[in-house]
Design an enzyme around this catalytic site. Structure first.
Site, short mmCIF file in Angstrom:
data_model
loop_
_atom_site.label_atom_id
_atom_site.label_comp_id
_atom_site.label_asym_id
_atom_site.label_seq_id
_atom_site.Cartn_x
_atom_site.Cartn_y
_atom_site.Cartn_z
CB ALA A 64 30.68 52.49 34.37
N GLY A 109 26.49 50.31 37.18
CA GLY A 109 25.90 50.10 35.86
C GLY A 109 25.45 48.67 35.65
CD GLU A 112 22.95 52.83 36.85
OE1 GLU A 112 24.09 52.61 36.37
OE2 GLU A 112 22.55 53.97 37.15
CD GLU A 132 26.49 53.79 40.52
OE1 GLU A 132 26.05 53.45 41.65
OE2 GLU A 132 26.05 53.33 39.46
C1 HXC Z 1 37.10 48.50 36.27
C2 HXC Z 1 37.09 46.82 37.81
C3 HXC Z 1 35.76 47.10 38.16
C4 HXC Z 1 35.11 48.17 37.48
C5 HXC Z 1 36.44 45.45 39.36
N1 HXC Z 1 37.48 45.78 38.57
N2 HXC Z 1 35.38 46.24 39.13
N3 HXC Z 1 37.75 47.49 36.87
N4 HXC Z 1 35.84 48.83 36.54
N5 HXC Z 1 33.85 48.50 37.73
C6 HXC Z 1 38.80 45.18 38.52
C7 HXC Z 1 39.60 45.40 39.79
O1 HXC Z 1 40.21 46.66 39.78
C8 HXC Z 1 40.59 44.26 39.71
O2 HXC Z 1 41.59 44.61 38.76
C9 HXC Z 1 39.75 43.14 39.10
O3 HXC Z 1 38.67 43.76 38.41
C10 HXC Z 1 39.18 42.20 40.14
O4 HXC Z 1 38.47 42.99 41.09
P1 HXC Z 1 38.67 42.81 42.68
O5 HXC Z 1 38.20 44.05 43.33
O6 HXC Z 1 40.06 42.37 42.97
O7 HXC Z 1 37.69 41.59 42.96
P2 HXC Z 1 36.83 41.30 44.28
O8 HXC Z 1 37.65 41.50 45.52
O9 HXC Z 1 36.22 39.94 44.03
O10 HXC Z 1 35.68 42.41 44.30
C11 HXC Z 1 34.71 42.44 43.30
C12 HXC Z 1 33.89 43.77 43.39
C13 HXC Z 1 34.86 44.96 43.39
C14 HXC Z 1 33.04 43.76 44.65
C15 HXC Z 1 32.97 43.74 42.16
O11 HXC Z 1 35.79 44.81 42.34
C16 HXC Z 1 34.18 46.28 43.25
O12 HXC Z 1 33.67 46.84 44.21
N6 HXC Z 1 34.17 46.80 42.00
C17 HXC Z 1 33.66 48.14 41.73
C18 HXC Z 1 32.16 48.21 41.77
C19 HXC Z 1 31.66 49.61 41.49
O13 HXC Z 1 32.03 50.57 42.19
N7 HXC Z 1 30.81 49.78 40.46
C20 HXC Z 1 30.27 51.05 40.08
C21 HXC Z 1 31.07 51.64 38.94
S1 HXC Z 1 30.46 53.24 38.48
P3 HXC Z 1 43.11 44.26 38.99
O14 HXC Z 1 43.80 44.94 37.84
O15 HXC Z 1 43.48 44.79 40.34
O16 HXC Z 1 43.16 42.77 38.90
C22 HXC Z 1 29.16 52.93 37.47
C23 HXC Z 1 28.49 54.14 36.90
C24 HXC Z 1 27.51 53.77 35.81
O17 HXC Z 1 28.79 51.83 37.22
C25 HXC Z 1 26.94 54.98 35.08
C26 HXC Z 1 27.80 55.49 33.97
C27 HXC Z 1 27.10 56.47 33.05
#
Ligand code: HXC
Length: 259
Positions: A64, A109, A112, A132
């Site tokens: 998400a 997500g 998921e 998460e």
């Molecule tokens: C918004 C995101 C994002 C996300 C990455 N970005 N994931 N933005 N939402 N889920 C953005 C970063 O902030 C960054 O923006 C750009 O994308 C590149 O990401 P990096 O982190 O610089 O890349 P990298 O080092 O290659 O790492 C990739 C990654 C990491 C491992 C995927 O980005 C990461 O851990 N992302 C979050 C994963 C996560 O926690 N997902 C769960 C979300 S909660 P900028 O602006 O700095 O360039 C969820 C709940 C679902 O999914 C249920 C809802 C009802």
């Protein structure tokens, strides 16, 4: 088609649901809505015999959109937060065989989303997880439920409590993915498999329903559901085609019409 989610169907009846929201395919609320629309389309379109979910060659989905969620309060999420789960339910209920082709990260997500499919084919560079907890929340679109049903309580607890990732080989070992391929071939291999399912009989719908709905029931009720769906196969053209073909030509030669 949506801005971030498109559906294209090839001449074999295989539809690709393509998620494309650079750079990380983060699922914002517009994507949630487009995924719901795509699920409805894939369910209704009789030209679609099987479905591949794909996020492109670099990443499946990073979950998400955290930047959007950051600004949301309880009331907003309480009112609208179920939309992603509803869209994923609709994807999981597509009455055709679905395969997620996972390149790169499938997190939160994104994992998921892959879990809504019947099968997950992963690139050997794939990384899957439910991070998460590291954000102070829990999986909210099936990650505590579909994941647990797939890999069991203990593996699901490790993934959900720890927020860590597993690579493709570990995902294969715990049953989170079904096949592992090179990054350049995973999508093609998913399409190839989907073509075989798309050429299959209408009974595949019955089989999916029997397994997915039956597993939520007690054994006696599930067996009665199976009997009902087995009997329903006799209302299909493909049942006639399959048995006639066997008697005339032996096994495995039927040309089904998905009706
Ligand atoms: C918004 C995101 C994002 C996300 C990455 N970005 N994931 N933005 N939402 N889920 C953005 C970063 O902030 C960054 O923006 C750009 O994308 C590149 O990401 P990096 O982190 O610089 O890349 P990298 O080092 O290659 O790492 C990739 C990654 C990491 C491992 C995927 O980005 C990461 O851990 N992302 C979050 C994963 C996560 O926690 N997902 C769960 C979300 S909660 P900028 O602006 O700095 O360039 C969820 C709940 C679902 O999914 C249920 C809802 C009802």
């Amino acid at each position: 088609m949506g801005e971030f989610v498109s559906v294209s169907t090839d001449e074999h009846g295989v539809a690709t649901l393509r998620l494309d929201r650079a750079p990380m395919n983060a699922l914002n609320s517009q994507v949630w809505s487009e995924l719901g629309d795509a699920a409805a389309q894939l369910t209704d379109d009789d030209a679609v015999g099987a479905v591949v979910l794909w996020g492109g060659p670099k990443i499946f989905a990073a979950g998400a959109d955290i930047k959007q969620m950051q600004g949301m309060d309880f009331q907003e999420f309480f009112a609208h937060g179920g939309a992603l789960q509803q869209a994923f339910d609709a994807l999981a209920r597509i009455p055709k065989v679905t395969i997620a082709a996972v390149n790169g990260y499938a997190l939160g997500g994104g994992c998921e989303l892959a879990l809504t499919a019947d099968f997950r084919y992963a690139a050997d560079n794939a990384k899957l997880g439910q991070p998460e907890i590291l954000l102070g929340v829990i999986p909210g679109a099936g990650g505590t439920q579909r994941l647990t049903r797939l890999v069991g309580v203990q593996r699901a607890k490790e993934l959900v409590y720890g927020g860590g990732m597993v690579d493709a080989q570990e995902a294969l070992a715990i049953g989170l993915v079904d096949r592992v391929f090179g990054p350049d071939e995973v999508y093609e291999r998913a399409v190839e498999a989907a073509r075989r399912y798309a050429a299959g009989p209408y009974a595949l719908r019955m089989a999916k329903k029997a397994i997915d709905e039956g597993r939520e029931l007690d054994l006696d009720s599930a067996l009665r559901l199976e009997t009902t769906l087995f009997t329903a196969c006799f209302a299909t053209e493909d049942r006639r085609i399959g048995m006639d073909s066997f008697v005339a030509n032996g096994p495995g030669k039927a040309a089904f019409v998905r009706r």
